[in-house]
Design an enzyme around this catalytic site. Structure first.
Site, PDB file in Angstrom:
ATOM      1  N   ASP A 177      10.214  -2.788   4.152  1.00 19.30           N
ATOM      2  CA  ASP A 177      10.853  -4.244   4.403  1.00 19.30           C
ATOM      3  C   ASP A 177      10.591  -4.732   5.621  1.00 19.30           C
ATOM      4  O   ASP A 177      10.975  -4.224   6.632  1.00 19.30           O
ATOM      5  CB  ASP A 177      12.367  -4.200   3.779  1.00 19.30           C
ATOM      6  CG  ASP A 177      13.012  -5.393   3.903  1.00 19.30           C
ATOM      7  OD1 ASP A 177      12.879  -6.181   4.668  1.00 19.30           O
ATOM      8  OD2 ASP A 177      13.680  -5.602   2.946  1.00 19.30           O
ATOM      9  N   SER A 201      10.990 -10.426   3.151  1.00 21.17           N
ATOM     10  CA  SER A 201      11.640  -9.601   2.213  1.00 21.17           C
ATOM     11  C   SER A 201      12.149 -10.717   1.033  1.00 21.17           C
ATOM     12  O   SER A 201      11.073 -11.268   0.610  1.00 21.17           O
ATOM     13  CB  SER A 201      12.943  -9.233   2.762  1.00 21.17           C
ATOM     14  OG  SER A 201      13.503  -8.239   2.027  1.00 21.17           O
TER      15      SER A 201
END
Ligand SMILES: Nc1ncnc2c1ncn2[C@@H]1O[C@@H]2COP(=O)(O)O[C@H]2[C@H]1O
Length: 604
Positions: free
Chosen positions: A469, A355
């Site tokens: 993510d 991320s």
């Protein structure tokens, strides 16, 4: 493998030396030794050749006289070409005694790690010897017991001998080899470089070079000469060197294949791309990787010594890998961590993350200086909010176009393979329910996928699979970094404590009137309940917390900047997050200096 019957020649002299040391023979009287010697036959094994394989019937025991053998274990789930090396058997040792003693099959595979001479004593002669001289058995049993008590080697064996294989006559391989030898010398005390003039040396001479040195470089010819073949057989690791601008197709990898066919184990193969005065051009690296023939590739700019030093560390397992966790605005802290590591002289040889951690890692892998990293992130997140392109919330709250634009602007059309430092990022593959590790492909695309908080930014689709993510499954991929087996891992985790709080009471949906009232009169008032983005972000991270705890254990050096005072979405706390990362890292390094990990961090 060839069988030789020598008279009283150097091979027999090497045998005598080996017999005096081998546990099976060391206790024999001189005249019995002579009798045994007559029963031995010499085998010359080229490097890579098998002596026998796990599960085969046992018909002989062997004495190593020169070179080195490896004992390999084939794991049921592992790649059959990459068995685990359990032990090295140097000259003066015996191998293959266990199955003879226990009347069972071979417990492991054994192969020559480099050109070796071994002497074979057939089962019948072994039985005769042990019944005539039972006094040899206790010493033999003791050596097996000591070996078993030591257990298997826990750490992967790192290569010490390297074949430098240029792909063409114009490749500046000689200059490169000298630079690499100097860089290896900064890691180990003694480095030897051997060229074609050593062609006629016997295996014992090569074995001596290897035992007397920390590292040996075999400088191969640009073509498949006898010397190149010898280099291929002797080395633990094949380093193919190619000028990055050279667009001629190379035959060398296929020659390696031929020379290696029939080998029990796979020698590590690495590709070094030499750049003269410039960085790799976007998209030019992938076509040179020969469809996965190499375990890893390295970009080396010949005028930059740090590149050769990094290569030396990566090749020998002395590298430093940094892993950066995801965590929204708190992940800015990684910028301070990187600054502290660089200021303290800790080399950063490879990076990975999830991320927002992956985006900072990508800027480190691109070798941006500290100021540039800070100004890029400040411009992208503080001066403008990338999460502001609201959309009809069918797939997500935001369209994600601003995030995409920012990533493309920052990283262009660069592919992961083009990055100067080895890099990986993690996405959660919702189609397969796996955490995918990305080491190839367009950088901005995988970063975009790695930050796609479900419900906040649209997922990223690739080859029919849906990626979100990486924090959903693996927010702190320390173990992924450790699996590369290249050295120490510094893990920087994001403290997610205090991330979500709310006022007392049940959270009911607001009426349109309450929304309207808030919009007009109370815009600046702190919400008594978390926002939808905060809830989604926290939900995305919560499941990987247990996994992250295990990854914390796996880090050689763990850094967790205290961040609970900063909200996960508070982009404006940029400077505070950077500062706390810098300070915590300086303190952690100070403490680590006196530890074994510290010694490995400050090797450069
Ligand atoms: N852990 C170990 N360390 C060194 N040698 C081993 C180890 N395990 C097995 N071997 C040797 O590898 C050989 C494989 O064939 P054997 O079982 O006949 O005998 C075995 C031993 O000689």
């Amino acid at each position: 493998m060839s069988v030789v019957t020598p008279g009283d020649n150097p091979a027999r002299q090497r045998l005598r030396k080996a017999l005096q040391r081998a546990p099976l023979f060391a206790d024999l009287e001189a005249h019995s030794m002579v009798a045994v010697e007559r029963e031995l036959t010499l085998l010359v094994l080229p490097g890579g050749a098998p002596l026998f394989r796990q599960g085969e019937p046992a018909d002989a025991v062997y004495v190593v006289a020169s070179g080195c053998l490896g004992v390999f274990r084939h794991e049921e789930e592992g790649n059959p070409d990459e068995p685990l090396l359990m032990a090295e058997i140097p000259p003066g040792n015996i191998v293959g005694e266990m199955s003879l003693l226990s009347h069972s099959q071979r417990t492991r595979s054994v192969a020559a790690l480099r050109d070796s001479e071994v002497w074979r004593l057939a089962r019948g002669s072994f039985d005769k010897l042990t019944s005539r001289h039972p006094e040899v058995l206790p010493t033999l049993m003791r050596s097996v017991a000591v070996r078993n008590a030591m257990g298997p080697t826990k750490r992967r064996r790192q290569p010490r001998t390297f074949a430098i294989l240029p792909t063409g006559v114009s490749t500046p391989a000689a200059r490169f080899a000298v630079m690499l030898a100097a860089a290896l010398g900064r890691i180990g005390s003694q480095v030897q470089m051997l060229g074609p003039e050593s062609m006629d040396r016997d295996p014992e001479w090569f074995a001596r070079c290897e035992t007397e040195s920390s590292f040996v470089l075999y400088r191969g010819d640009p073509t498949a000469t006898e010397w190149t073949e010898l280099c291929l057989r002797q080395a633990d690791c094949l380093v193919v060197v190619r000028a990055a601008d050279d667009d001629l197709p190379t035959r060398l990898p296929f020659e390696i294949e031929t020379a290696q066919s029939g080998a029990v184990f796979h020698r590590r193969r690495e590709l070094v791309l030499l750049h003269e005065g410039h960085d790799p051009k976007p998209g030019t690296t992938a076509p040179m990787l020969a469809g996965g023939l190499y375990g890893q590739h390295h970009h080396v700019r010949l005028d930059i010594h740090a590149d050769v030093d990094r290569l030396a560390r990566l090749l020998t397992g002395h590298a430093v890998g940094v892993v950066m966790a995801g965590g929204g605005a708190r992940a800015f802290t990684h910028i301070g961590v990187i600054k502290a590591l660089r200021t303290s002289g800790v080399p950063i040889d490879q990076v990975g993350g999830t991320s927002m951690g992956a985006i900072v890692a990508a800027s480190v892998a691109s070798r941006w200086p500290d100021d540039e990293i800070a100004s890029h992130f400040r411009a992208a997140f503080v001066d403008s909010n990338p999460l502001s392109d609201y959309t009809l919330p069918l797939i997500s709250l935001y369209a994600g176009r601003r995030v995409t634009r920012l990533l493309r602007l920052s990283f262009g059309e660069k592919e992961i393979e083009d990055l100067i430092l080895p890099f990986f990022c993690v996405t959660a593959n919702l189609t397969t329910s796996n955490a995918d590790i990305h080491t190839v492909g367009k950088l901005w695309r995988w970063l975009r996928a790695s930050v796609s908080i479900p419900g906040v930014i649209p997922p990223f689709n690739e080859a029919g699979e849906v990626h979100v993510d990486g924090g959903v499954i693996d927010n702190f991929p320390v173990r992924a970094m450790r699996r590369t087996g290249r050295g120490v891992t510094i893990g920087v985790d994001i403290d997610t404590g205090g991330a979500l709080a709310a006022g007392a009471g049940v959270m009911e949906p607001w009426s349109p009137w309450q929304f309207f009232r808030r919009l007009i009169w109370k815009r600046n008032e702190t919400l008594p309940i978390p926002s939808i983005v905060a809830i989604l972000l926290r939900s995305a991270l919560v499941a990987s917390a247990a996994r992250a705890a295990e990854d914390r254990q796996a880090a050689d050096l763990l850094i967790v900047p205290p961040m609970t005072h900063i909200d996960l979405l508070d982009w404006t706390s940029f400077d505070a997050a950077v500062e706390v990362g810098y300070r915590t890292t300086m303190e952690a390094l100070d403490k680590a200096k006196a530890t074994p990990t510290g010694a490995r961090l400050f090797v450069a």
